[in-house]
Scaffold this active site. Structure first.
Site, mmCIF file in Angstrom:
data_model
loop_
_atom_site.group_PDB
_atom_site.id
_atom_site.type_symbol
_atom_site.label_atom_id
_atom_site.label_comp_id
_atom_site.label_asym_id
_atom_site.label_seq_id
_atom_site.Cartn_x
_atom_site.Cartn_y
_atom_site.Cartn_z
ATOM 1 N N SER A 241 19.973 38.475 7.402
ATOM 2 C CA SER A 241 19.127 37.486 8.419
ATOM 3 C C SER A 241 17.548 37.554 7.407
ATOM 4 C CB SER A 241 18.622 37.332 9.607
ATOM 5 O OG SER A 241 17.820 36.406 9.557
ATOM 6 N N LYS B 201 22.720 35.044 5.026
ATOM 7 C CA LYS B 201 21.218 34.695 6.452
ATOM 8 C C LYS B 201 19.948 33.556 6.084
ATOM 9 C CE LYS B 201 20.714 33.736 11.120
ATOM 10 N NZ LYS B 201 20.713 34.408 12.369
ATOM 11 N N LYS C 135 17.109 31.930 7.221
ATOM 12 C CA LYS C 135 15.946 30.952 8.398
ATOM 13 C C LYS C 135 15.395 29.595 7.679
ATOM 14 C CE LYS C 135 16.522 33.833 11.324
ATOM 15 N NZ LYS C 135 16.618 33.189 12.832
ATOM 16 N N ASP D 92 19.837 28.943 9.019
ATOM 17 C CA ASP D 92 19.344 29.765 11.083
ATOM 18 C C ASP D 92 18.159 28.527 11.189
ATOM 19 O OD1 ASP D 92 19.026 30.184 13.178
ATOM 20 O OD2 ASP D 92 19.128 31.948 13.841
ATOM 21 N N GLU E 191 23.415 27.099 11.715
ATOM 22 C CA GLU E 191 23.502 27.619 13.162
ATOM 23 C C GLU E 191 22.123 27.132 13.701
ATOM 24 O OE1 GLU E 191 22.402 32.081 12.608
ATOM 25 O OE2 GLU E 191 21.898 32.472 14.572
ATOM 26 N N ASP F 57 23.224 30.013 19.110
ATOM 27 C CA ASP F 57 22.464 31.171 19.587
ATOM 28 C C ASP F 57 22.367 30.654 20.636
ATOM 29 O OD1 ASP F 57 21.020 33.286 19.386
ATOM 30 O OD2 ASP F 57 19.841 33.297 17.465
ATOM 31 N N LYS G 179 24.216 37.359 21.275
ATOM 32 C CA LYS G 179 23.007 38.834 21.243
ATOM 33 C C LYS G 179 23.238 39.611 22.944
ATOM 34 C CE LYS G 179 20.387 36.114 17.744
ATOM 35 N NZ LYS G 179 19.523 35.198 17.726
ATOM 36 N N GLY H 34 20.666 39.093 15.635
ATOM 37 C CA GLY H 34 19.642 40.468 15.418
ATOM 38 C C GLY H 34 18.453 40.261 16.546
HETATM 39 O O1 OSB Z 1 17.630 33.624 15.329
HETATM 40 O O2 OSB Z 1 18.949 34.807 15.159
HETATM 41 C C1 OSB Z 1 17.964 34.580 15.081
HETATM 42 C C2 OSB Z 1 15.011 37.441 14.795
HETATM 43 C C3 OSB Z 1 14.457 37.158 15.789
HETATM 44 C C4 OSB Z 1 14.496 35.685 16.439
HETATM 45 C C5 OSB Z 1 15.983 35.174 16.519
HETATM 46 C C6 OSB Z 1 16.845 35.434 15.245
HETATM 47 C C7 OSB Z 1 16.133 36.723 14.710
HETATM 48 C C8 OSB Z 1 16.786 36.865 12.912
HETATM 49 C C9 OSB Z 1 16.926 38.118 12.941
HETATM 50 O O3 OSB Z 1 17.307 36.013 12.511
HETATM 51 C C10 OSB Z 1 18.229 38.973 12.953
HETATM 52 C C11 OSB Z 1 17.719 40.612 12.519
HETATM 53 O O4 OSB Z 1 17.509 41.520 13.630
HETATM 54 O O5 OSB Z 1 17.942 41.103 11.272
HETATM 55 MG MG MG Z 2 19.461 32.378 15.379
#
Ligand code: OSB
Ligand code: MG
Length: 374
Positions: free
Chosen positions: A135, A161, A163, A188, A213, A238, A262, A290
């Site tokens: 991510s 992925k 953001k 995402d 996402e 999510d 999660k 994550g």
């Molecule tokens: O939405 O998946 C998410 C990190 C913090 C809060 C929300 C998210 C995330 C990530 C990071 O996408 C995932 C990671 O731990 O690498």
């Molecule tokens: Mg997410």
């Protein structure tokens, strides 16, 4: 199992690089760990709440309070046989799923150790290796993002992925697709869009994304189902999926075609397995998300990801992407094929570096038994 002691501690763990999402930027992680001693063994759990209540209603401080005042004393007064009993033990407390997962997951960790089997096996995992993705947060320029992607693709990760948010989306996807036409790409939004953005979101279809996402509200199924009708790209939920019933509702309403599971968000291993099974029975693939976890949470995510329906690459990646030094040994490594091997050692499969944990601890408390309702 007899609970001899429960300790809760907070560590300060600086991220190697700030992580930016549509809701904010994280620089230093405040990592809360539960350490449960039972008959000569120690189970560990990690709290996945953020520093602020902006991913969900929970935060590091709300979890600390709920664990020390409510859940911890209740658990310490019981002798659970296994992790599966935790949802019932914590049943008098509503919500607070990340707080609950912190303790429940430590009990599962203990249970696996007691049985002398891996956490993966205890959960019913069938995979020897799990597929991994990364991510990548919002960057200050597209050039920087392209460099980061280059590095992760070269490292072997199977899915990238991105953001995204309004203003960091189509132009970014265009440049990324131009430079990396063949990679498996997803995005995402962490709830950054509204239904009035549906036409704009429909333009995402031209970038061959594996999924988009959580585009809309963090607590929504209905508007996601309306949006899904207007997109070819599968929606993955999510934030919205808190438990098995939510997964069933979302699948039934066709709000999503993929689910991100999660551990903290659903309240621990029991509910995570229930969501996995509900999705599996209905042909909906899942993957493990994550929350910028340290090695302890990461080890639990790896065990969970070994279940059969975790068929898409998760956000479970190498320790060195996040931390100068992880608090487990060995640290989590990813092969050149973008896979993590499942350990068959008893329990979580990674040793906790207790000296390092002690050095990084900024507060610690022992939780004593008392009944929740008296
Ligand atoms: O939405 O998946 C998410 C990190 C913090 C809060 C929300 C998210 C995330 C990530 C990071 O996408 C995932 C990671 O731990 O690498
Ligand atoms: Mg997410």
């Amino acid at each position: 199992m007899k609970i001899d002691a429960i300790y809760l501690r907070e560590l300060n763990l600086p991220l190697l690089r700030p992580f930016q999402t549509s809701f904010g930027t994280t620089k230093d992680r405040r990592v809360v760990l539960a350490e449960i001693h039972s008959e000569g063994l120690i189970g560990w759990g990690e709290c996945t709440a953020g520093e602020h209540p902006n991913f969900s209603e929970e935060s590091v401080d709300s979890c600390w309070q709920v664990i020390t005042d409510e859940l911890g004393p209740t658990l310490a007064a019981t002798s659970p046989e296994n992790g599966g009993q935790c949802p019932r033990i914590f049943g008098a407390v509503r919500g607070n799923r990340m707080a609950k997962a912190t303790l429940e997951n430590a009990i599962w960790d203990l249970e696996a150790q007691r049985q002398g089997i891996s956490l993966s096996r205890l959960l019913g995992g069938t995979r020897n290796v799990i597929p991994c993705g990364v991510s990548i947060g919002i960057q200050s320029s597209i050039g920087e993002l392209l460099e980061l992607i280059e590095r992760e693709v070269a490292a072997g990760y199977q899915r990238i992925k991105l953001k995204c948010k309004p203003g960091w989306d189509v132009e970014v996807f265009e440049r990324v697709r131009h430079r990396f036409p063949g990679i498996t790409l997803s995005c995402d939004a962490n709830s950054a869009y509204r239904l009035k953005d549906a036409d704009h979101l429909a333009t995402f279809d031209s970038f061959d994304l594996l999924m988009v996402e959580q585009p809309l509200w963090y607590d929504d199924f209905y508007y996601h189902s309306m949006l899904q009708k207007r997109l070819d790209t599968p929606i993955c939920l999510d934030e919205s999926i808190r438990n098995r019933r939510d997964a069933l509702a979302a699948i039934e309403m066709e709000s999503c075609q993929i689910i991100n599971i999660k551990l903290g968000r659903v309240g621990g291993f029991s509910e995570a397995v229930a969501v996995h099974n509900a999705a599996f029975e209905r042909g909906i693939p899942v993957w493990c998300g994550g929350m910028l976890e340290s090695g302890i949470g990461r080890s639990h995510n790896i065990a969970l990801s070994s279940l059969e329906n975790f068929s898409l690459p998760g956000d479970v990646s190498a320790s060195k992407r996040y931390w100068a030094e992880d608090i487990i040994e060995p640290e989590v490594t990813v092969s050149a094929k973008g896979e993590i091997a499942i350990s068959d050692a008893p329990g979580r499969g990674f040793e906790v570096r207790t000296d390092l944990v002690e050095r990084l601890t900024v507060r610690k408390t022992e939780i004593r038994a008392h009944a929740l309702v008296s």
